[in-house]
Design a protein around this motif. Structure first.
Motif, PDB file in Angstrom:
ATOM      1  N   TYR A 156       0.840  -1.202   0.000  1.00 40.49           N
ATOM      2  CA  TYR A 156       0.000   0.000   0.000  1.00 40.49           C
ATOM      3  C   TYR A 156       0.878   1.257   0.000  1.00 40.49           C
ATOM      4  CZ  TYR A 156      -3.513   3.300   1.836  1.00 40.49           C
ATOM      5  OH  TYR A 156      -4.359   4.365   2.034  1.00 40.49           O
ATOM      6  N   ARG A 157       0.612   2.174  -0.934  1.00 39.13           N
ATOM      7  CA  ARG A 157       1.377   3.435  -0.980  1.00 39.13           C
ATOM      8  C   ARG A 157       0.840   4.371   0.094  1.00 39.13           C
ATOM      9  NH1 ARG A 157       4.754   3.911  -5.198  1.00 39.13           N
ATOM     10  NH2 ARG A 157       5.027   6.122  -4.711  1.00 39.13           N
ATOM     11  N   ASN A 171      12.128   2.341  16.953  1.00 32.07           N
ATOM     12  CA  ASN A 171      13.187   1.361  17.205  1.00 32.07           C
ATOM     13  C   ASN A 171      13.542   0.535  15.974  1.00 32.07           C
ATOM     14  OD1 ASN A 171      13.471   2.060  19.922  1.00 32.07           O
ATOM     15  ND2 ASN A 171      11.823   0.672  20.541  1.00 32.07           N
ATOM     16  N   HIS A 172      12.755   0.676  14.904  1.00 34.16           N
ATOM     17  CA  HIS A 172      12.975  -0.164  13.735  1.00 34.16           C
ATOM     18  C   HIS A 172      13.181   0.631  12.450  1.00 34.16           C
ATOM     19  CE1 HIS A 172      10.921  -2.822  16.624  1.00 34.16           C
ATOM     20  NE2 HIS A 172      11.601  -3.786  16.050  1.00 34.16           N
ATOM     21  N   GLY A 173      12.430   1.709  12.278  1.00 31.14           N
ATOM     22  CA  GLY A 173      12.502   2.485  11.052  1.00 31.14           C
ATOM     23  C   GLY A 173      11.126   2.627  10.434  1.00 31.14           C
ATOM     24  N   ILE A 174      11.030   3.553   9.492  1.00 27.59           N
ATOM     25  CA  ILE A 174       9.750   3.835   8.844  1.00 27.59           C
ATOM     26  C   ILE A 174       9.723   3.187   7.469  1.00 27.59           C
ATOM     27  CG2 ILE A 174       8.211   5.647   8.014  1.00 27.59           C
ATOM     28  CD1 ILE A 174       9.481   7.514  10.074  1.00 27.59           C
ATOM     29  N   ALA A 175       8.677   2.444   7.208  1.00 26.34           N
ATOM     30  CA  ALA A 175       8.526   1.769   5.909  1.00 26.34           C
ATOM     31  C   ALA A 175       8.516   2.793   4.779  1.00 26.34           C
ATOM     32  CB  ALA A 175       7.235   0.959   5.898  1.00 26.34           C
ATOM     33  N   PRO A 176       9.022   2.428   3.606  1.00 22.87           N
ATOM     34  CA  PRO A 176       9.073   3.378   2.480  1.00 22.87           C
ATOM     35  C   PRO A 176       7.677   3.749   1.983  1.00 22.87           C
ATOM     36  CG  PRO A 176       9.619   1.164   1.751  1.00 22.87           C
ATOM     37  CD  PRO A 176       9.550   1.104   3.249  1.00 22.87           C
ATOM     38  N   LYS A 177       7.583   4.878   1.318  1.00 27.34           N
ATOM     39  CA  LYS A 177       6.303   5.340   0.787  1.00 27.34           C
ATOM     40  C   LYS A 177       5.700   4.338  -0.201  1.00 27.34           C
ATOM     41  CE  LYS A 177       7.175  10.337   1.152  1.00 27.34           C
ATOM     42  NZ  LYS A 177       7.211  11.618   0.400  1.00 27.34           N
ATOM     43  N   SER A 178       6.554   3.630  -0.901  1.00 25.67           N
ATOM     44  CA  SER A 178       6.084   2.732  -1.952  1.00 25.67           C
ATOM     45  C   SER A 178       5.385   1.488  -1.416  1.00 25.67           C
ATOM     46  CB  SER A 178       7.255   2.297  -2.824  1.00 25.67           C
ATOM     47  OG  SER A 178       8.251   1.662  -2.032  1.00 25.67           O
ATOM     48  N   ALA A 179       5.618   1.157  -0.143  1.00 27.60           N
ATOM     49  CA  ALA A 179       5.028  -0.070   0.407  1.00 27.60           C
ATOM     50  C   ALA A 179       4.940   0.040   1.931  1.00 27.60           C
ATOM     51  CB  ALA A 179       5.858  -1.280   0.006  1.00 27.60           C
TER      52      ALA A 179
END
Length: 562
Positions: free
Chosen positions: A326-327, A342-350
């Motif tokens: 999901y974008r 603590n993990h990071g942010i998922a990319p905009k593309s998914a």
């Protein structure tokens, strides 16, 4: 109701839907059909409880009598109505006024009454705002009784609704009024409408076969799956619950009283209403579940935004089938979001890992989470690789299950199930390659009970020795060497072995075949010579035609080089 009768009921209702919707879009007609089935369920359940409550005072009429018993009792006992309704709220948790009961609605439809549309509108409004202690505001907001899809004029709309309800009532009349059967029929119809919705189906429906895998996994003991199902779950959560079928499957595994409370969240308003109806239709009381309409990724549910760690909600089991790849548009301040920091942010593309981390944040230390995701989460690089590595190094990814392609109505891609735990005993990851185990269907592939049982049994037993082409436990050292890539084919070989050829035996076989060809040609040429025809161009004596024979086209035979 027997399994056979249930199938007949399902087929009857689907035939009615297929017949009556006419030119109306299937998704639009779904909302009407399911709302009326829901009203029938509420009415039946209410009347059964009222009959028990009133005992001998409950009016009894002949089967052909069109009068509604509860309406007659209300008319004859106006002074007792308030106390009766208080008691009904305690017993079944809701009240339906006699004019709004299905029996009266069906009578109006049968008689083509001009009052049907207005009665339905009043009934839906009453159920939303007054029937239940906790209001179900907007429950029927997507059921547009004034839609031009029903007709141009009020009379046309009323007539169309009369036709729909009359056919549903007639179809249901041939079956037992078993309340559980209506819940199963509702679930069946959701699946059938999903089958015709293509990509839209992904918004609201997880096929039952996949729901069953997730449900059975999260209901097993988290630390010792071999010991079997836990006796009770305090809470279960699905943050992208669609029509609620996955949550109801968990409840089915645990039994009606095996879960303390069910929680769900859904962004799509139509699907959100489907989920609430679905819960009630399956006998889940309004105090036993809470479904929130809102955006999971922005975390706009106040219940989940509690900052006090002691009060923050945590769930024993989390299941989810979020939209694939999901974008989304993460805000700048999300780097400080407790779910992601603590993990990071998922990319905009998914947003796949954003959904995963959202659910994982609310998992209890001894809980289990099972989530369906596209295979890309197993191997994509960049920030997704860093998130995956962190989850692996912290020992949170327990099992990776690869499923066959074409299981969903909304997509044909193969997907995987990730099983996550905050605390897990094994220091390895179990890989299960179930992608080759399915039955091919006309439109979708199918997982049978045998296929499902094999997946669950393998997860439960966590075999020490690899199962060829199917399962293997992999230590962190090997996963680290593979760059934290979880692609199943890196750990379980699915390559076909080359067939070994015995050259000596093959040579002997070819020589024997050649001998048979020569013998057959010689025999055939003998017949041709008797007929005065040219012989075949190999084997046998040279041709001696008495007369000029017609030319016979014959493909050359290749000689075997010895």
């Amino acid at each position: 109701m027997t399994h056979h009768n249930q199938k007949e009921l399902n087929a009857t209702l689907w035939a009615i839907a297929d017949q009556l919707r006419g030119a109306m879009n299937a998704d639009d007609f779904r909302d009407y059909m399911l709302a009326f089935l829901f009203l029938r369920y509420l009415s039946d359940n209410y009347e059964v409880a009222a009959k028990k409550e009133l005992g001998s005072d409950y009016p009894k009429f002949a089967a052909a009598d069109p009068r509604v018993p509860l309406a007659v009792w209300y008319a004859n006992n106006p002074g007792d109505v308030v106390d009766f309704e208080k008691q009904m709220r305690r017993k079944v948790h809701y009240v339906i006024q006699p004019p709004h009961l299905w029996a009266n609605i069906a009578n109006l439809a049968k008689n083509q009454s001009g009052d049907l549309l207005d009665t339905l509108r009043d009934g839906f409004k009453y159920i939303e705002n007054e029937s239940f202690e906790s209001t179900f505001q907007g429950l029927f907001s997507e059921i547009n009784l004034g839609s031009e899809k029903l007709g141009r004029t009020h009379a046309d709309k009323n007539a169309k609704l009369c036709d729909i309800i009359k056919e549903i009532a007639k179809g249901l009349a041939d079956f037992s009024t078993n309340i559980d059967a209506l819940g199963d029929a509702y679930e069946y119809l959701i699946g059938q409408f999903a089958a015709g919705s293509g990509k839209k189906a992904g918004e609201f429906y997880t096929p039952q076969q996949i729901s069953t895998i997730l449900s059975r996994i999260v209901t097993l003991d988290s630390q010792e799956p071999k010991t079997g199902k836990v006796p009770h779950l305090g809470s279960v959560f699905d943050f992208a619950c669609g029509s609620g079928s996955l949550l109801l499957n968990v409840r089915k595994q645990m039994g009606a009283h095996g879960i303390g409370k069910i929680y769900g969240q859904e962004k799509n308003i139509t699907t959100y209403n489907l989920a609430r109806m679905n819960m009630l239709l399956h006998g889940v009381k309004d105090t036993e579940f809470e479904i929130y309409h809102g955006d999971t990724l922005t975390n706009d549910w106040d219940f989940l935004r509690e900052t006090n760690p002691a009060k923050m909600p945590k769930f024993d089991a989390i299941v989810a089938n979020p939209p694939f790849s999901y974008r989304w548009d993460p805000k700048d301040d999300m780097s400080d979001d407790v779910r992601f920091k603590n993990h990071g942010i998922a990319p905009k593309s998914a947003a796949d890992f954003a959904f995963l981390l959202h659910g994982f944040h609310y998992l209890k230390d001894q809980g289990v989470m099972a989530i369906i995701l596209p295979h890309g989460v197993l191997f994509r690089g960049g920030v997704e690789e860093r998130i995956r590595r962190k989850l692996l190094e912290d020992g949170h990814i327990d099992t990776v299950i690869g499923l066959p392609a074409n299981l969903f109505y909304s997509t044909g891609i193969p997907v995987c199930i990730l099983v996550l735990k905050k605390c897990k005993k094994p220091d390895d990851v179990l890989f299960i390659n179930a992608a080759e185990h399915f039955d091919k269907g006309k439109r979708q592939n199918v997982l049978t009970e045998e296929h499902i049982e094999k997946i669950i049994s393998t997860y439960q037993q966590r075999p020490e020795k690899p199962i060829e082409r199917y399962a293997r436990r992999v230590g962190m050292d090997e996963i680290e060497k593979e760059g934290y890539n979880l692609n199943i084919s890196r750990y379980i070989s699915t390559a076909e072995d080359e067939v070994e050829i015995d050259l000596g035996a093959t040579h002997t076989e070819l020589v024997e075949i050649e001998k048979k060809i020569q013998d057959a040609a010689a025999k055939h040429n003998a017949f041709l010579e008797e007929l005065g025809l040219a012989s075949l161009p190999f084997g046998g004596p040279a041709p001696k035609p008495a007369v000029k024979a017609p030319s016979l086209a014959q493909p050359p035979v290749r000689k075997i080089i010895q």
